[in-house]
Scaffold this motif. Structure first.
Motif, PDB file in Angstrom:
ATOM      1  N   VAL A   1      60.192 104.953 100.911  1.00  0.00           N
ATOM      2  CA  VAL A   1      59.441 105.977 101.636  1.00  0.00           C
ATOM      3  C   VAL A   1      57.966 105.829 101.258  1.00  0.00           C
ATOM      4  O   VAL A   1      57.610 105.906 100.080  1.00  0.00           O
ATOM      5  CB  VAL A   1      59.945 107.392 101.287  1.00  0.00           C
TER       6      VAL A   1
ATOM      7  N   ARG B   1      58.039 107.764 106.858  1.00  0.00           N
ATOM      8  CA  ARG B   1      57.864 106.343 107.144  1.00  0.00           C
ATOM      9  C   ARG B   1      58.407 105.540 105.972  1.00  0.00           C
ATOM     10  O   ARG B   1      58.226 105.916 104.812  1.00  0.00           O
ATOM     11  CB  ARG B   1      56.396 105.996 107.369  1.00  0.00           C
TER      12      ARG B   1
ATOM     13  N   TRP C   1      57.305 112.462 113.745  1.00  0.00           N
ATOM     14  CA  TRP C   1      58.072 111.673 112.786  1.00  0.00           C
ATOM     15  C   TRP C   1      58.274 112.483 111.509  1.00  0.00           C
ATOM     16  O   TRP C   1      57.483 113.364 111.184  1.00  0.00           O
ATOM     17  CB  TRP C   1      57.380 110.342 112.512  1.00  0.00           C
TER      18      TRP C   1
ATOM     19  N   SER D   1      55.737  98.998 108.974  1.00  0.00           N
ATOM     20  CA  SER D   1      56.507 100.153 108.497  1.00  0.00           C
ATOM     21  C   SER D   1      57.361 100.684 109.637  1.00  0.00           C
ATOM     22  O   SER D   1      57.192 100.303 110.801  1.00  0.00           O
ATOM     23  CB  SER D   1      55.576 101.247 107.955  1.00  0.00           C
ATOM     24  N   VAL D   2      58.287 101.570 109.292  1.00  0.00           N
ATOM     25  CA  VAL D   2      59.193 102.160 110.282  1.00  0.00           C
ATOM     26  C   VAL D   2      59.078 103.678 110.202  1.00  0.00           C
ATOM     27  O   VAL D   2      59.286 104.265 109.141  1.00  0.00           O
ATOM     28  CB  VAL D   2      60.659 101.726 110.024  1.00  0.00           C
ATOM     29  N   SER D   3      58.694 104.302 111.315  1.00  0.00           N
ATOM     30  CA  SER D   3      58.660 105.760 111.408  1.00  0.00           C
ATOM     31  C   SER D   3      60.035 106.251 111.820  1.00  0.00           C
ATOM     32  O   SER D   3      60.702 105.615 112.635  1.00  0.00           O
ATOM     33  CB  SER D   3      57.620 106.216 112.430  1.00  0.00           C
ATOM     34  N   VAL D   4      60.445 107.400 111.263  1.00  0.00           N
ATOM     35  CA  VAL D   4      61.774 107.951 111.501  1.00  0.00           C
ATOM     36  C   VAL D   4      61.656 109.410 111.935  1.00  0.00           C
ATOM     37  O   VAL D   4      60.894 110.180 111.341  1.00  0.00           O
ATOM     38  CB  VAL D   4      62.635 107.868 110.221  1.00  0.00           C
TER      39      VAL D   4
ATOM     40  N   GLU E   1      56.257 100.118 113.408  1.00  0.00           N
ATOM     41  CA  GLU E   1      54.813 100.299 113.564  1.00  0.00           C
ATOM     42  C   GLU E   1      54.104  98.950 113.425  1.00  0.00           C
ATOM     43  O   GLU E   1      54.670  97.977 112.928  1.00  0.00           O
ATOM     44  CB  GLU E   1      54.292 101.292 112.513  1.00  0.00           C
TER      45      GLU E   1
ATOM     46  N   GLN F   1      58.869 101.528 104.267  1.00  0.00           N
ATOM     47  CA  GLN F   1      58.564 100.100 104.262  1.00  0.00           C
ATOM     48  C   GLN F   1      59.925  99.429 104.162  1.00  0.00           C
ATOM     49  O   GLN F   1      60.563  99.515 103.108  1.00  0.00           O
ATOM     50  CB  GLN F   1      57.670  99.724 103.081  1.00  0.00           C
TER      51      GLN F   1
ATOM     52  N   ALA G   1      64.069 105.303 115.177  1.00  0.00           N
ATOM     53  CA  ALA G   1      63.240 104.464 114.316  1.00  0.00           C
ATOM     54  C   ALA G   1      62.258 103.685 115.194  1.00  0.00           C
ATOM     55  O   ALA G   1      62.645 103.128 116.223  1.00  0.00           O
ATOM     56  CB  ALA G   1      64.111 103.493 113.522  1.00  0.00           C
ATOM     57  N   ARG G   2      60.989 103.705 114.783  1.00  0.00           N
ATOM     58  CA  ARG G   2      59.955 102.975 115.518  1.00  0.00           C
ATOM     59  C   ARG G   2      59.261 102.007 114.560  1.00  0.00           C
ATOM     60  O   ARG G   2      58.748 102.420 113.523  1.00  0.00           O
ATOM     61  CB  ARG G   2      58.927 103.923 116.119  1.00  0.00           C
TER      62      ARG G   2
ATOM     63  N   ASN H   1      55.626 113.368 106.803  1.00  0.00           N
ATOM     64  CA  ASN H   1      54.808 114.139 107.743  1.00  0.00           C
ATOM     65  C   ASN H   1      54.620 115.551 107.200  1.00  0.00           C
ATOM     66  O   ASN H   1      55.452 116.428 107.409  1.00  0.00           O
ATOM     67  CB  ASN H   1      55.477 114.154 109.117  1.00  0.00           C
TER      68      ASN H   1
END
Length: 129
Positions: free
Chosen positions: A78, A103, A100, A24-27, A20, A105, A17-18, A82
């Protein structure tokens, strides 16, 4: 094991998990996970707008060897998937930390703090080996 980016957080189920800049969080899945799976041939992603709870199944990644569930590392909605992975799922093998899956929220950004650091995740992977 390859280098683990220290700016990411990890779930013991092998998702990363990143956080951003927009909150938001990219997975995605870790390099360890994609190596264990082998050549990825298909990725099933969640629907945009879907509400996920941390630990809930969010999709599936299939390889020539196996299929594996993808879990949401944090709770949230969500907001993007991608689309590239539908046509070129092998991107996961080439760039596991650049490819990823979706993403979120996050509904509770503090859940990120409950995920593993790179060092703690490496210990989990080493214990599985």
């Amino acid at each position: 094991m390859s280098d683990l980016p220290s700016d990411l957080r990890y779930a013991s189920s092998h998702e990363w998990a990143r956080l951003e800049a927009d909150g938001s969080v990219s997975v995605g899945i870790s390099d360890h996970a994609q190596q264990a799976l082998g050549d990825v041939v298909y990725v099933e992603l969640p629907e945009v707008g879907q509400q996920l709870q941390a630990g809930q199944q969010a999709g599936v990644v299939e390889s020539v060897k196996a299929a594996s569930d993808i879990y949401a590392p944090v709770s949230g909605e969500v907001i993007a998937v991608n689309e590239q992975l539908a046509d070129t799922p092998e991107l996961v093998n080439n760039e596991p930390y650049g490819s990823w899956f979706f993403r979120l929220q996050p509904s509770d950004p503090a859940e990120l703090d409950k995920l593993l650091s790179a060092d703690a995740y490496k210990a989990v992977c080493d214990a599985e080996a």
